[in-house]
Design an enzyme around this catalytic site. Structure first.
Site, PDB file in Angstrom:
ATOM      1  N   ASP A   1      -2.060   0.865   4.184  1.00 21.12           N
ATOM      2  CA  ASP A   1      -1.764   1.000   2.757  1.00 21.12           C
ATOM      3  C   ASP A   1      -2.782   0.178   1.964  1.00 21.12           C
ATOM      4  O   ASP A   1      -3.109  -0.953   2.315  1.00 21.12           O
ATOM      5  CB  ASP A   1      -0.341   0.507   2.474  1.00 21.12           C
ATOM      6  CG  ASP A   1       0.157   0.943   1.112  1.00 21.12           C
ATOM      7  OD1 ASP A   1       1.115   1.727   1.062  1.00 21.12           O
ATOM      8  OD2 ASP A   1      -0.411   0.492   0.094  1.00 21.12           O
ATOM      9  N   ILE A   2      -3.285   0.748   0.884  1.00 22.61           N
ATOM     10  CA  ILE A   2      -4.309   0.093   0.076  1.00 22.61           C
ATOM     11  C   ILE A   2      -3.744  -1.143  -0.646  1.00 22.61           C
ATOM     12  O   ILE A   2      -4.517  -2.017  -1.057  1.00 22.61           O
ATOM     13  CB  ILE A   2      -4.894   1.113  -0.926  1.00 22.61           C
ATOM     14  CG1 ILE A   2      -6.290   0.720  -1.354  1.00 22.61           C
ATOM     15  CG2 ILE A   2      -3.985   1.311  -2.123  1.00 22.61           C
ATOM     16  CD1 ILE A   2      -7.038   1.825  -2.106  1.00 22.61           C
TER      17      ILE A   2
ATOM     18  N   ASN B   1      10.284   6.932   1.002  1.00 22.59           N
ATOM     19  CA  ASN B   1      10.743   7.024  -0.379  1.00 22.59           C
ATOM     20  C   ASN B   1      10.733   8.502  -0.770  1.00 22.59           C
ATOM     21  O   ASN B   1       9.749   9.199  -0.523  1.00 22.59           O
ATOM     22  CB  ASN B   1       9.822   6.233  -1.312  1.00 22.59           C
ATOM     23  CG  ASN B   1       9.911   4.735  -1.067  1.00 22.59           C
ATOM     24  OD1 ASN B   1      10.977   4.214  -0.767  1.00 22.59           O
ATOM     25  ND2 ASN B   1       8.787   4.044  -1.196  1.00 22.59           N
TER      26      ASN B   1
ATOM     27  N   GLY C   1      10.953   5.346  -5.747  1.00 20.39           N
ATOM     28  CA  GLY C   1       9.703   4.656  -5.465  1.00 20.39           C
ATOM     29  C   GLY C   1       8.589   5.525  -4.926  1.00 20.39           C
ATOM     30  O   GLY C   1       7.516   5.019  -4.592  1.00 20.39           O
ATOM     31  N   GLN C   2       8.817   6.841  -4.818  1.00 23.78           N
ATOM     32  CA  GLN C   2       7.752   7.698  -4.297  1.00 23.78           C
ATOM     33  C   GLN C   2       6.695   7.931  -5.377  1.00 23.78           C
ATOM     34  O   GLN C   2       7.028   8.314  -6.509  1.00 23.78           O
ATOM     35  CB  GLN C   2       8.312   9.049  -3.824  1.00 23.78           C
ATOM     36  CG  GLN C   2       7.252   9.893  -3.118  1.00 23.78           C
ATOM     37  CD  GLN C   2       7.804  11.182  -2.530  1.00 23.78           C
ATOM     38  OE1 GLN C   2       8.954  11.570  -2.794  1.00 23.78           O
ATOM     39  NE2 GLN C   2       6.987  11.871  -1.744  1.00 23.78           N
ATOM     40  N   SER C   3       5.447   7.669  -5.029  1.00 20.41           N
ATOM     41  CA  SER C   3       4.348   7.858  -5.984  1.00 20.41           C
ATOM     42  C   SER C   3       3.301   8.841  -5.479  1.00 20.41           C
ATOM     43  O   SER C   3       2.483   9.328  -6.257  1.00 20.41           O
ATOM     44  CB  SER C   3       3.681   6.514  -6.305  1.00 20.41           C
ATOM     45  OG  SER C   3       3.163   5.923  -5.125  1.00 20.41           O
TER      46      SER C   3
ATOM     47  N   HIS D   1       5.103  10.459   3.565  1.00 23.12           N
ATOM     48  CA  HIS D   1       4.503   9.355   4.318  1.00 23.12           C
ATOM     49  C   HIS D   1       5.599   8.414   4.749  1.00 23.12           C
ATOM     50  O   HIS D   1       6.491   8.082   3.973  1.00 23.12           O
ATOM     51  CB  HIS D   1       3.436   8.615   3.497  1.00 23.12           C
ATOM     52  CG  HIS D   1       3.859   8.305   2.103  1.00 23.12           C
ATOM     53  ND1 HIS D   1       3.845   9.255   1.109  1.00 23.12           N
ATOM     54  CD2 HIS D   1       4.322   7.168   1.540  1.00 23.12           C
ATOM     55  CE1 HIS D   1       4.279   8.719  -0.018  1.00 23.12           C
ATOM     56  NE2 HIS D   1       4.589   7.445   0.212  1.00 23.12           N
ATOM     57  N   LEU D   2       5.498   7.979   5.983  1.00 26.38           N
ATOM     58  CA  LEU D   2       6.429   6.999   6.540  1.00 26.38           C
ATOM     59  C   LEU D   2       5.756   5.641   6.444  1.00 26.38           C
ATOM     60  O   LEU D   2       4.686   5.421   7.017  1.00 26.38           O
ATOM     61  CB  LEU D   2       6.735   7.365   7.996  1.00 26.38           C
ATOM     62  CG  LEU D   2       7.696   6.458   8.751  1.00 26.38           C
ATOM     63  CD1 LEU D   2       9.041   6.339   8.039  1.00 26.38           C
ATOM     64  CD2 LEU D   2       7.897   6.986  10.170  1.00 26.38           C
ATOM     65  N   HIS D   3       6.376   4.728   5.675  1.00 26.87           N
ATOM     66  CA  HIS D   3       5.851   3.368   5.608  1.00 26.87           C
ATOM     67  C   HIS D   3       6.271   2.624   6.867  1.00 26.87           C
ATOM     68  O   HIS D   3       7.464   2.589   7.208  1.00 26.87           O
ATOM     69  CB  HIS D   3       6.452   2.605   4.415  1.00 26.87           C
ATOM     70  CG  HIS D   3       6.045   3.086   3.067  1.00 26.87           C
ATOM     71  ND1 HIS D   3       5.064   2.461   2.321  1.00 26.87           N
ATOM     72  CD2 HIS D   3       6.506   4.104   2.297  1.00 26.87           C
ATOM     73  CE1 HIS D   3       4.946   3.081   1.144  1.00 26.87           C
ATOM     74  NE2 HIS D   3       5.805   4.080   1.104  1.00 26.87           N
TER      75      HIS D   3
HETATM   76  P1  5GP Z   1       5.135   5.626  -2.174  1.00 22.35           P
HETATM   77  O1  5GP Z   1       5.190   4.781  -3.415  1.00 22.35           O
HETATM   78  O2  5GP Z   1       4.860   7.076  -2.526  1.00 22.35           O
HETATM   79  O3  5GP Z   1       6.319   5.473  -1.245  1.00 22.35           O
HETATM   80  O4  5GP Z   1       3.918   5.093  -1.327  1.00 22.35           O
HETATM   81  C1  5GP Z   1       2.595   5.420  -1.648  1.00 22.35           C
HETATM   82  C2  5GP Z   1       1.751   4.339  -1.055  1.00 22.35           C
HETATM   83  O5  5GP Z   1       0.417   4.795  -1.041  1.00 22.35           O
HETATM   84  C3  5GP Z   1       1.759   3.032  -1.858  1.00 22.35           C
HETATM   85  O6  5GP Z   1       2.278   1.981  -1.049  1.00 22.35           O
HETATM   86  C4  5GP Z   1       0.317   2.835  -2.257  1.00 22.35           C
HETATM   87  O7  5GP Z   1      -0.097   1.490  -2.196  1.00 22.35           O
HETATM   88  C5  5GP Z   1      -0.427   3.706  -1.268  1.00 22.35           C
HETATM   89  N1  5GP Z   1      -1.671   4.261  -1.764  1.00 22.35           N
HETATM   90  C6  5GP Z   1      -1.883   4.813  -2.998  1.00 22.35           C
HETATM   91  N2  5GP Z   1      -3.147   5.257  -3.094  1.00 22.35           N
HETATM   92  C7  5GP Z   1      -3.742   4.971  -1.897  1.00 22.35           C
HETATM   93  C8  5GP Z   1      -5.051   5.188  -1.399  1.00 22.35           C
HETATM   94  O8  5GP Z   1      -5.942   5.757  -2.052  1.00 22.35           O
HETATM   95  N3  5GP Z   1      -5.316   4.768  -0.139  1.00 22.35           N
HETATM   96  C9  5GP Z   1      -4.352   4.149   0.629  1.00 22.35           C
HETATM   97  N4  5GP Z   1      -4.730   3.766   1.856  1.00 22.35           N
HETATM   98  N5  5GP Z   1      -3.105   3.935   0.184  1.00 22.35           N
HETATM   99  C10 5GP Z   1      -2.804   4.342  -1.064  1.00 22.35           C
END
Ligand code: 5GP
Ligand code: ZN
Length: 123
Positions: free
Chosen positions: A40-41, A96, A102-104, A109-111
């Site tokens: 994760d970035i 999420n 919290g999904q963005s 994706h599985l954290h």
């Molecule tokens: P969500 O919020 O949808 O559950 O998780 C999305 C995740 O993707 C976040 O934790 C965010 O930091 C990560 N993320 C967003 N953009 C990028 C990217 O360009 N590269 C990587 N490696 N992670 C990303």
């Protein structure tokens, strides 16, 4: 600006499809026929890896409904990465689903989070 509603991202505009295709750089820690795993970035733990299916699905339920064992594959990969990272005894897996949860990024994706203690309930 995208004309697509939140959660309706087409694969051609999808960030994680871009990572799967190798068009968007990422720190990939595992890849196989069905899954790709990358850091994760904006890591929230010493180990914070995202495990995604190669195919585009907006969320975990969509992937499960497709009936190809995709959710199993994500969990298997997460367990393998947890072992490789030395956190196999204690880790958290999170899907999420929906912006309010919290999904963005709307490619499932599985954290995988590990390497520290976690509290419950989450924020
Ligand atoms: P969500 O919020 O949808 O559950 O998780 C999305 C995740 O993707 C976040 O934790 C965010 O930091 C990560 N993320 C967003 N953009 C990028 C990217 O360009 N590269 C990587 N490696 N992670 C990303
Ligand atoms: Zn995608």
């Amino acid at each position: 600006m995208s004309v697509y509603r939140r959660g309706m991202t087409p694969a051609s505009e999808c960030l994680f499809c871009g990572i799967v295709a190798g068009d968007v750089p990422a720190d990939v820690v595992h890849d196989d026929e069905q899954t790709v795993a990358f850091r994760d970035i904006n890591g929230q733990a010493p180990t914070h890896v995202l495990v995604v299916p190669r195919d585009h699905h907006p969320n975990a339920a969509s992937l499960a409904t497709a009936g190809q064992g995709g959710v199993d594959a994500l969990v298997r990969t997460a367990a393998a990465v947890a072992a490789a990272e030395g956190v196999a005894e204690d880790y958290r897996l999170v899907f999420n689903t929906g912006a309010e949860a919290g999904q963005s990024v709307f490619h499932v994706h599985l954290h995988l989070l590990g390497g520290r203690s976690f509290t419950w309930p989450p924020g």
